[in-house]
Design a protein around this motif. Structure first.
Motif, PDB file in Angstrom:
ATOM      1  N   ALA A 135      39.632 -60.673 -44.313  1.00 37.36           N
ATOM      2  CA  ALA A 135      38.692 -60.038 -43.385  1.00 37.36           C
ATOM      3  C   ALA A 135      39.433 -59.323 -42.264  1.00 37.36           C
ATOM      4  O   ALA A 135      39.036 -58.220 -41.847  1.00 37.36           O
ATOM      5  N   THR A 136      40.510 -59.917 -41.789  1.00 38.30           N
ATOM      6  CA  THR A 136      41.304 -59.301 -40.722  1.00 38.30           C
ATOM      7  C   THR A 136      41.908 -57.979 -41.182  1.00 38.30           C
ATOM      8  O   THR A 136      41.845 -56.966 -40.472  1.00 38.30           O
ATOM      9  N   GLN A 137      42.490 -57.987 -42.364  1.00 31.17           N
ATOM     10  CA  GLN A 137      43.132 -56.778 -42.879  1.00 31.17           C
ATOM     11  C   GLN A 137      42.105 -55.687 -43.189  1.00 31.17           C
ATOM     12  O   GLN A 137      42.319 -54.507 -42.880  1.00 31.17           O
ATOM     13  N   LEU A 138      40.982 -56.079 -43.780  1.00 29.18           N
ATOM     14  CA  LEU A 138      39.964 -55.092 -44.153  1.00 29.18           C
ATOM     15  C   LEU A 138      39.293 -54.498 -42.920  1.00 29.18           C
ATOM     16  O   LEU A 138      39.098 -53.276 -42.834  1.00 29.18           O
ATOM     17  N   TYR A 139      38.932 -55.347 -41.967  1.00 25.90           N
ATOM     18  CA  TYR A 139      38.194 -54.874 -40.804  1.00 25.90           C
ATOM     19  C   TYR A 139      39.062 -53.999 -39.899  1.00 25.90           C
ATOM     20  O   TYR A 139      38.591 -53.035 -39.290  1.00 25.90           O
ATOM     21  N   SER A 140      40.344 -54.325 -39.831  1.00 25.47           N
ATOM     22  CA  SER A 140      41.251 -53.562 -38.973  1.00 25.47           C
ATOM     23  C   SER A 140      41.857 -52.365 -39.684  1.00 25.47           C
ATOM     24  O   SER A 140      42.474 -51.510 -39.034  1.00 25.47           O
ATOM     25  N   GLY A 141      41.697 -52.330 -41.012  1.00 30.61           N
ATOM     26  CA  GLY A 141      42.403 -51.297 -41.771  1.00 30.61           C
ATOM     27  C   GLY A 141      43.898 -51.481 -41.713  1.00 30.61           C
ATOM     28  O   GLY A 141      44.661 -50.525 -41.886  1.00 30.61           O
ATOM     29  N   ALA A 142      44.320 -52.698 -41.465  1.00 28.37           N
ATOM     30  CA  ALA A 142      45.744 -53.045 -41.328  1.00 28.37           C
ATOM     31  C   ALA A 142      46.421 -52.246 -40.209  1.00 28.37           C
ATOM     32  O   ALA A 142      47.637 -52.019 -40.238  1.00 28.37           O
ATOM     33  N   GLN A 143      45.620 -51.852 -39.212  1.00 24.63           N
ATOM     34  CA  GLN A 143      46.139 -51.067 -38.099  1.00 24.63           C
ATOM     35  C   GLN A 143      46.032 -51.852 -36.793  1.00 24.63           C
ATOM     36  O   GLN A 143      45.036 -52.533 -36.559  1.00 24.63           O
ATOM     37  N   THR A 144      47.058 -51.747 -35.953  1.00 24.75           N
ATOM     38  CA  THR A 144      47.038 -52.375 -34.634  1.00 24.75           C
ATOM     39  C   THR A 144      46.077 -51.611 -33.722  1.00 24.75           C
ATOM     40  O   THR A 144      46.056 -50.375 -33.736  1.00 24.75           O
ATOM     41  N   ILE A 145      45.305 -52.346 -32.936  1.00 25.94           N
ATOM     42  CA  ILE A 145      44.311 -51.737 -32.047  1.00 25.94           C
ATOM     43  C   ILE A 145      44.835 -51.831 -30.616  1.00 25.94           C
ATOM     44  O   ILE A 145      45.043 -52.924 -30.091  1.00 25.94           O
ATOM     45  N   THR A 146      45.036 -50.680 -29.990  1.00 24.24           N
ATOM     46  CA  THR A 146      45.660 -50.661 -28.665  1.00 24.24           C
ATOM     47  C   THR A 146      44.752 -50.142 -27.563  1.00 24.24           C
ATOM     48  O   THR A 146      45.012 -50.401 -26.389  1.00 24.24           O
ATOM     49  N   ASP A 147      43.724 -49.399 -27.901  1.00 22.10           N
ATOM     50  CA  ASP A 147      42.872 -48.778 -26.875  1.00 22.10           C
ATOM     51  C   ASP A 147      41.816 -49.776 -26.402  1.00 22.10           C
ATOM     52  O   ASP A 147      40.655 -49.712 -26.799  1.00 22.10           O
ATOM     53  N   ILE A 148      42.226 -50.714 -25.559  1.00 25.13           N
ATOM     54  CA  ILE A 148      41.333 -51.788 -25.125  1.00 25.13           C
ATOM     55  C   ILE A 148      41.212 -51.787 -23.607  1.00 25.13           C
ATOM     56  O   ILE A 148      42.131 -51.337 -22.906  1.00 25.13           O
ATOM     57  N   PRO A 149      40.096 -52.282 -23.070  1.00 25.40           N
ATOM     58  CA  PRO A 149      39.898 -52.275 -21.611  1.00 25.40           C
ATOM     59  C   PRO A 149      40.819 -53.259 -20.905  1.00 25.40           C
ATOM     60  O   PRO A 149      41.275 -54.252 -21.492  1.00 25.40           O
ATOM     61  N   ALA A 150      41.036 -52.998 -19.634  1.00 28.75           N
ATOM     62  CA  ALA A 150      41.944 -53.836 -18.845  1.00 28.75           C
ATOM     63  C   ALA A 150      41.446 -55.265 -18.723  1.00 28.75           C
ATOM     64  O   ALA A 150      42.243 -56.202 -18.592  1.00 28.75           O
ATOM     65  N   GLY A 151      40.113 -55.444 -18.774  1.00 31.95           N
ATOM     66  CA  GLY A 151      39.560 -56.790 -18.652  1.00 31.95           C
ATOM     67  C   GLY A 151      40.010 -57.728 -19.751  1.00 31.95           C
ATOM     68  O   GLY A 151      40.013 -58.951 -19.576  1.00 31.95           O
ATOM     69  N   MET A 152      40.413 -57.193 -20.900  1.00 31.73           N
ATOM     70  CA  MET A 152      40.843 -58.034 -22.015  1.00 31.73           C
ATOM     71  C   MET A 152      42.303 -58.460 -21.879  1.00 31.73           C
ATOM     72  O   MET A 152      42.755 -59.334 -22.622  1.00 31.73           O
ATOM     73  N   THR A 153      43.021 -57.833 -20.966  1.00 28.94           N
ATOM     74  CA  THR A 153      44.430 -58.189 -20.789  1.00 28.94           C
ATOM     75  C   THR A 153      44.690 -58.875 -19.451  1.00 28.94           C
ATOM     76  O   THR A 153      45.848 -59.085 -19.083  1.00 28.94           O
ATOM     77  N   ALA A 154      43.606 -59.224 -18.736  1.00 22.49           N
ATOM     78  CA  ALA A 154      43.768 -59.806 -17.398  1.00 22.49           C
ATOM     79  C   ALA A 154      44.564 -61.106 -17.425  1.00 22.49           C
ATOM     80  O   ALA A 154      45.357 -61.379 -16.517  1.00 22.49           O
ATOM     81  N   LEU A 155      44.369 -61.912 -18.486  1.00 19.50           N
ATOM     82  CA  LEU A 155      45.078 -63.189 -18.561  1.00 19.50           C
ATOM     83  C   LEU A 155      46.573 -63.013 -18.855  1.00 19.50           C
ATOM     84  O   LEU A 155      47.330 -63.976 -18.785  1.00 19.50           O
ATOM     85  N   GLY A 156      46.963 -61.795 -19.181  1.00 19.47           N
ATOM     86  CA  GLY A 156      48.377 -61.511 -19.365  1.00 19.47           C
ATOM     87  C   GLY A 156      49.067 -61.086 -18.086  1.00 19.47           C
ATOM     88  O   GLY A 156      50.289 -60.925 -18.060  1.00 19.47           O
ATOM     89  N   ASN A 157      48.277 -60.907 -17.021  1.00 18.32           N
ATOM     90  CA  ASN A 157      48.859 -60.562 -15.721  1.00 18.32           C
ATOM     91  C   ASN A 157      49.526 -61.783 -15.096  1.00 18.32           C
ATOM     92  O   ASN A 157      49.254 -62.927 -15.480  1.00 18.32           O
ATOM     93  N   THR A 158      50.364 -61.550 -14.111  1.00 21.61           N
ATOM     94  CA  THR A 158      51.106 -62.642 -13.485  1.00 21.61           C
ATOM     95  C   THR A 158      50.809 -62.712 -11.990  1.00 21.61           C
ATOM     96  O   THR A 158      50.308 -61.762 -11.385  1.00 21.61           O
ATOM     97  N   PHE A 159      51.116 -63.866 -11.422  1.00 23.89           N
ATOM     98  CA  PHE A 159      51.087 -64.053  -9.971  1.00 23.89           C
ATOM     99  C   PHE A 159      52.395 -64.709  -9.560  1.00 23.89           C
ATOM    100  O   PHE A 159      53.076 -65.339 -10.387  1.00 23.89           O
TER     101      PHE A 159
END
Length: 319
Positions: A135-159
């Motif tokens: 399902a992962t391969q079919l739904y993604s077309g085996a392509q990495t998805i990079t165009d995502i909003p900043a809110g989805m990467t907030a937990l990757g920020n540091t303090f």
């Protein structure tokens, strides 16, 4: 003397912590960079995804089950949430909720197959592992998805904590462990999880709905895999269809190294955190020493076998 010994925590609880301390002491002698605060922050960041998956895996293993699908379900959750945001323009919270709904759905399917059809957890989750991968391969077309909003990467920020940058995802990981530890230790549903793992039939005869406990465990594990999906996306800044291919084994390794019995009914959730840190410390320390990644995997495998052998011998000793 015997009364003093009886008051000490069991070896299964102390063992992982002692192993972590010894590993840190060894690598501190091999690299002067190992004991730096920045390096420990890096280790936390490196283990946070697997450590959160391992919370769900611990709950399943405490009931004498196992979940081989956890890594690929996590990857599918990450693809769903990033696709929902990138392709359909959904807001970050809605897209994240969609991804977590998918991972919980897989948990529900695993739980229903185990409780209603009485299939072995190993076979069930081996099947859903392959389904999630496809399902992962079919739904993604085996392509990495990079165009995502900043809110989805907030937990990757540091303090900043002093001179050290701490990632927010690592803080969330620690909070999740504390909440789960409290729930397992201080609440009736938590104690039911241990009871089902010790003896499902005896637990059923006391009036506890064992099937509901098992179903709840698998769904809750799916929720943790969804949170791990978000942490993976936040860390990498992308939805990666090739993620999750080794996380299932890494999570099981963390659980086993943390002292949770593969036979169910025995273990401490904080031990799983220690187990994840043991794996992270070994890989980090060996990397600093310039050791090939192949040998890092070899060492991890040896540690897992030793942990399972210790568990088996301790069970025989109890009997």
């Amino acid at each position: 003397m015997s009364s003093t010994a009886s008051k000490l925590p069991p070896l299964a609880t102390l063992g992982p912590f002692i192993a972590l301390i010894l590993a840190c002491a060894f690598f501190a002698t091999q690299s002067e960079r190992f004991l730096s605060a920045q390096n420990f922050a890096l280790i936390l960041q490196q283990v946070m995804v697997v450590a959160v998956i391992a919370i769900g895996q611990t709950l399943v293993i405490l009931t004498a089950g196992i979940d081989l699908s956890c890594g690929m379900v996590m990857a599918l959750g990450g693809i769903v949430m990033t696709k929902m945001a990138a392709d359909y323009g959904l807001s970050a919270p809605v897209a994240i909720a969609c991804g977590m709904a998918v991972t919980m759905l897989f948990g529900l399917i695993n739980g229903l197959l185990v409780t209603k059809i009485k299939l072995p957890p190993f076979i069930v989750t081996l099947g859903t592992l392959n389904i999630a991968f496809a399902a992962t391969q079919l739904y993604s077309g085996a392509q990495t998805i990079t165009d995502i909003p900043a809110g989805m990467t907030a937990l990757g920020n540091t303090f900043q904590l002093g001179q050290t940058a701490i990632v927010w995802g690592a803080v969330l990981m620690l909070v999740l462990y504390l909440v789960t530890w409290f729930a397992l230790r201080e609440t009736a549903p938590g104690r039911h999880v241990y009871a089902v793992g010790n003896s499902p039939e005896a637990t059923r005869l006391t009036g506890i709905a064992t099937d509901k406990v098992l179903l709840g465990v698998y769904v809750l594990a799916g929720l943790f895999y969804g949170i791990a999906s978000l942490l993976s996306v936040a860390r990498t800044g992308a939805g990666d269809p090739n993620a999750g291919q080794t996380e299932n084994l890494d999570a099981i390794s963390a659980v086993v190294l943390g002292g949770t019995s593969l036979f169910g009914g025995r273990g401490v959730i904080l031990g799983t955190l220690v187990g994840a840190l043991i794996v992270g410390v070994f890989r980090n320390g060996l990397t600093l020493m310039g050791v090939s990644s192949v040998y890092q995997i070899l060492v991890t495998g040896i540690l897992v076998i030793l942990a399972v052998a210790t568990d088996q011998l301790s069970r025989k000793g109890v009997r």
